[in-house]
Design a protein around this motif. Structure first.
Motif, short mmCIF file in Angstrom:
data_model
loop_
_atom_site.label_atom_id
_atom_site.label_comp_id
_atom_site.label_asym_id
_atom_site.label_seq_id
_atom_site.Cartn_x
_atom_site.Cartn_y
_atom_site.Cartn_z
N ALA A 87 -39.42 38.45 44.31
CA ALA A 87 -40.81 38.93 44.27
C ALA A 87 -41.72 37.84 44.78
N ALA A 88 -42.81 38.24 45.46
CA ALA A 88 -43.63 37.23 46.12
C ALA A 88 -45.10 37.64 46.15
N GLY A 89 -45.90 36.74 46.72
CA GLY A 89 -47.33 36.97 46.82
C GLY A 89 -47.70 38.01 47.85
N ASP A 90 -46.73 38.55 48.59
CA ASP A 90 -47.03 39.59 49.57
C ASP A 90 -46.95 41.00 49.00
N ALA A 91 -46.93 41.11 47.66
CA ALA A 91 -46.97 42.39 46.95
C ALA A 91 -45.67 43.17 47.04
N ALA A 92 -44.59 42.52 47.45
CA ALA A 92 -43.32 43.22 47.64
C ALA A 92 -42.23 42.67 46.74
N VAL A 93 -41.29 43.53 46.40
CA VAL A 93 -40.02 43.16 45.78
C VAL A 93 -38.94 43.44 46.81
N LYS A 94 -38.06 42.46 47.04
CA LYS A 94 -37.03 42.63 48.06
C LYS A 94 -35.64 42.57 47.44
N ILE A 95 -34.73 43.34 48.02
CA ILE A 95 -33.34 43.41 47.57
C ILE A 95 -32.47 42.77 48.65
N TRP A 96 -31.56 41.87 48.19
CA TRP A 96 -30.69 41.14 49.10
C TRP A 96 -29.23 41.33 48.69
N ASP A 97 -28.37 41.42 49.67
CA ASP A 97 -26.93 41.44 49.44
C ASP A 97 -26.43 40.01 49.63
N LEU A 98 -26.04 39.36 48.53
CA LEU A 98 -25.62 37.96 48.61
C LEU A 98 -24.32 37.80 49.38
N ASP A 99 -23.42 38.77 49.27
CA ASP A 99 -22.16 38.67 49.99
C ASP A 99 -22.38 38.68 51.50
N ALA A 100 -23.27 39.57 51.94
CA ALA A 100 -23.55 39.69 53.38
C ALA A 100 -24.63 38.72 53.83
N GLY A 101 -25.41 38.18 52.86
CA GLY A 101 -26.50 37.28 53.22
C GLY A 101 -27.60 37.99 53.97
N LYS A 102 -27.85 39.27 53.61
CA LYS A 102 -28.83 40.05 54.36
C LYS A 102 -29.80 40.77 53.42
N HIS A 103 -30.98 41.02 53.99
CA HIS A 103 -31.99 41.83 53.32
C HIS A 103 -31.61 43.30 53.42
N LYS A 104 -31.71 44.01 52.29
CA LYS A 104 -31.30 45.41 52.26
C LYS A 104 -32.47 46.38 52.12
N ALA A 105 -33.50 46.02 51.36
CA ALA A 105 -34.61 46.95 51.16
C ALA A 105 -35.80 46.21 50.60
N SER A 106 -36.98 46.82 50.75
CA SER A 106 -38.22 46.31 50.17
C SER A 106 -38.83 47.40 49.30
N LEU A 107 -39.34 46.99 48.14
CA LEU A 107 -39.96 47.92 47.20
C LEU A 107 -41.46 47.63 47.14
N TYR A 108 -42.25 48.67 47.39
CA TYR A 108 -43.70 48.51 47.43
C TYR A 108 -44.37 49.37 46.36
N GLY A 109 -45.53 48.94 45.94
CA GLY A 109 -46.28 49.69 44.95
C GLY A 109 -47.34 48.85 44.27
N HIS A 110 -47.05 47.56 44.06
CA HIS A 110 -48.03 46.68 43.43
C HIS A 110 -49.22 46.45 44.37
N ALA A 111 -50.39 46.36 43.79
CA ALA A 111 -51.60 46.00 44.53
C ALA A 111 -51.90 44.54 44.23
N GLY A 112 -51.27 43.66 44.97
CA GLY A 112 -51.44 42.23 44.74
C GLY A 112 -50.10 41.56 44.53
N ALA A 113 -50.15 40.25 44.37
CA ALA A 113 -48.94 39.44 44.24
C ALA A 113 -48.07 39.93 43.08
N VAL A 114 -46.75 39.87 43.28
CA VAL A 114 -45.79 40.19 42.23
C VAL A 114 -45.31 38.86 41.64
N MET A 115 -45.64 38.61 40.38
CA MET A 115 -45.44 37.31 39.77
C MET A 115 -44.16 37.20 38.96
N ALA A 116 -43.57 38.34 38.53
CA ALA A 116 -42.47 38.27 37.57
C ALA A 116 -41.45 39.37 37.83
#
Length: 711
Positions: free
Chosen positions: A537-566
């Motif tokens: 989660a980051a200050g760009d208002a997004a939550v991102k999902i990563w596959d550690l085995d592949a080392g790749k980004h899989k999806a982004s989750l949007y909905g927050h209006a502002g930075a996601v802190m936790a």
């Protein structure tokens, strides 16, 4: 080539940035360390002696007749020899400051009309670098301007002034303030226009160094760009809570950190302090955006200037849309505050509720006081660990609250702590330490033993997660690093090469991210790892999902209006599933949605559906995500301020901590708030679950444990 600096934040005395620090812009006029040559026509690398200038915006309370234009002072004197610069900078207090020292090519006139910064209307502009082949491009660039814009160009002989006119040509009125997220696309378009004109006129192969900075008095955009294959001119950025002297009358300044949210942003050709760990380098052909958000905090974005990826463009668009929602109309409040004001995190929070929910004000235990604000907490079942802004880790007995040990191996703020497999991981400036919590003699209160120190390339490591065999950190440079933990009995206190050597598990920075590979475009505030899946989660208002085995980004989750802190994850309860689509919560239609990466069509690639992912943001809400469908199924409201921390709990509960001074207990069976724990006169910055409730670390320096009502 020149040197420059820009500041956005709580009002500060201009001299504390421009003349007093040990490596201030004035000092860089005769002792620059990172300036490129600019070719044989330039004076020596360390010297920037061909003029200087500062620009500033007045605080709202000091503006006369609604004047929103900046103040400008320029001189052809070297900054080190300009007595007027020394006289005026201690007398000016401003929340937004430009500073510039000039190095002109041999034979170029040293005249005041070429000194930066330039201003027209409410906009201010400065530049480090040059437009390649400018003598042949000046007329085509000017001819492309509207007549009224060309007439306002401050200096037809200056590539910086003409570039400023190209920027202004995109505006209908230079007195109108645009949305904070509108300036970055205009900066990118300005650079694209200059490059297009160069190519059209046969000068496309000539090297341009376009480190432009622009502001409208509320937002700052600073670009680091070159069309050459070599590195562009240097540019660094830093964020923090305050910028102050280390000691009275000292030339050594430092960035202070009171919580993860920033109250200031700095961008400079060279770091202003000797603490290089405070600073991150702007990636080549990227731009930094500094903008005021709700509560006078400063959001920082790092964006690619020229990117054709639809996925990245979509992410940046969604980020801008979310941040535009969260930008407070009270930004002028930041301009009215006195310099050196107390950060809001340390002020008395406001709290009121009309809910029929039990409120507890007395904690079960207040741990032994240390006198230092608590930025992070973690526990291992018998001990509690707290991290402070001073770089110390305090170790407490969980049952008695007594202080057992003080670990002082970090030299800067300890932003995050994590416990896994008998290890404690702690993060600070560019550093993650690994501690052995086991004792050879089995003593429960043994002092943790430092096993390793891992060094990161840029910025503070604000987010940390640990799982079996790996530790995951999110530095301020918007990347995510995945590293191997030390093998049992191995101590590794140096920065090792990637891989496995002589049986020692060493550094493995295989991941992950910049914006061009699906990553975040702002500071990473939180990470959670579950099996092969990583959530960030980051200050760009997004939550991102990563596959550690592949080392790749899989999806982004949007909905927050502002930075996601936790972030936190909680196990699904048999009765906790939402009824159907009717109960799914989405804000503003498509914004509360999932953005897949390429190749995400196969749903077998999704995390298992046995848990809920929780996210908390600066929009005061907690969102519940189904990790199987990647949809937001609940939006939990009740907090009156930023949600700063989340943790799972026992008995089908989880907890959220907020800048409103409260921790809320929530039921995963009903998704309702079951109890409120009120911190009077302070803010809980970090929390952890206990068998009897929840523990908290707060800005007043106290660690508390709270007893949950199990009725």
């Amino acid at each position: 080539m020149c040197r420059l600096m820009v500041y956005l934040g709580d009002p500060i005395v201009v001299a504390d940035l421009v003349t007093r620090p040990s490596h201030s812009v004035m000092k860089q006029s005769f002792a620059a360390r990172e300036r490129l040559t600019g070719g044989p026509g330039y004076i020596p690398l360390s010297i920037n002696a061909d003029g200087c200038g500062i620009g500033w915006y007045a605080r709202e309370v000091e503006r006369k007749d609604g004047d929103v234009t900046p103040g400008i002072y320029t001189s052809i004197s070297p900054a080190w020899n300009d007595v007027n610069l020394e006289r005026i900078t201690p007398k000016i207090v401003s929340p937004l400051i430009f500073a510039h020292v000039r190095a002109a090519m041999v034979g170029t006139p040293v005249v005041q009309m070429k000194c930066h910064p330039f201003s027209i209307g409410r906009y201010m502009w400065m530049h480090n670098g040059e437009i390649g082949g400018f003598s042949a491009l000046r007329l085509p660039l000017l001819n492309a301007l509207r007549p009224e814009v060309a007439q306002k160009c401050p200096c037809f002989e200056s590539d910086t002034a003409v570039a400023f006119a190209v920027f202004l040509n995109q505006l209908d009125d230079p007195m109108v303030q645009l949305a904070p997220t509108a300036l970055a696309p205009l900066m990118a378009a300005t650079i694209a226009t200059i490059r297009h004109v160069a190519v059209q006129n046969g000068r496309g192969d000539e090297t341009s160094m376009l480190n432009f900075v622009v502001s409208d008095g509320r937002t700052v955009v600073a670009a680091r760009y070159t069309n050459a294959t070599d590195e562009p001119a240097s540019l660094h950025y830093a964020t923090g809570s305050a910028f102050r002297r280390k000691k009275e009358a000292s030339a050594d300044f430092r960035l202070e950190y009171h919580d993860k949210r920033s109250r200031l942003g700095l961008v400079a050709s060279e770091p202003l302090t000797d603490e290089v760990a405070d600073w991150a380098q702007v990636p080549p052909n990227h731009m930094v955006v500094l903008m005021h958000s709700e509560g006078s905090f400063v959001d920082t974005l790092v964006l690619p200037i020229d990117c054709e990826s639809p996925e990245v463009q979509d992410h940046v668009t969604r980020c801008f849309r979310a941040l535009d929602q969260s930008i407070a109309d009270n930004a002028p409040q930041a301009l009215q505050q006195a310099p050196g004001g107390i950060p809001r995190a340390l002020k008395r929070p406001s709290f009121a509720t009309g809910e029929d929910v039990p409120v507890a004000t007395a904690p079960e235990t207040i741990f032994e006081e240390t006198g230092q604000s608590v930025l992070s907490v973690a526990a291992d079942g018998t001990r509690v660990f707290s991290g402070s802004p001073a770089g110390t880790i305090h170790v407490f007995d969980l049952q008695t609250g007594k202080l057992l040990h003080t670990l002082d191996d970090h030299s800067h703020a300890v932003f995050s702590l994590a416990v896994a497999d008998g290890r404690l991981f702690s993060s600070s400036m560019r550093v993650v330490n690994e501690w052995d919590l086991t004792s050879p003699d089995g003593a429960a209160r043994a002092r943790p033993r430092l096993l390793s120190t891992r060094h990161h390339s840029d910025g503070d490591v604000l987010a940390l997660a640990a799982a079996k065999g790996v530790v995951i950190g999110g530095p301020r440079d918007v990347s995510i690093h995945v590293e191997k933990a030390c093998a049992d009995g191995v101590t590794q206190n140096s920065e090792a090469t990637v891989g496995e050597q002589k049986g020692e598990l060493v550094r493995a920075r295989a991941l992950l991210t910049d914006a061009l590979t699906g990553g975040h475009v702002s500071t990473v505030y939180a990470v959670v790892v579950r099996g092969r899946w990583l959530f960030s989660a980051a200050g760009d208002a997004a939550v991102k999902i990563w596959d550690l085995d592949a080392g790749k980004h899989k999806a982004s989750l949007y909905g927050h209006a502002g930075a996601v802190m936790a972030l936190a994850d909680v196990q699904k309860q048999p009765s906790s599933g939402p009824d159907a689509d009717a109960q799914k919560e989405r804000s503003n239609g498509s914004d509360a949605a999932t953005s897949p990466s390429d190749g995400q069509e196969e749903r077998s690639d999704a995390p298992d559906g046995g848990f809920w992912l929780l996210s908390g943001g600066r929009d005061n809400s907690v969102r519940v995500w189904d990790t199987d469908t990647r949809e937001c199924v609940r939006v939990l409201k009740g907090h009156a301020d930023d949600v700063l921390a989340l943790c799972g709990g026992f008995g089908g509960r989880f907890y959220s901590a907020s800048a409103d001074g409260t921790i809320r207990a929530w039921s995963t069976a009903t998704w309702s708030c079951t109890q409120i724990f009120h911190h009077e006169d302070t803010v809980p910055l970090a929390i952890w679950p206990t068998e009897r409730g929840v523990g908290s670390g707060a800005a007043d320096g106290k660690v508390r444990s709270w007893l949950v009502d199990r009725k």
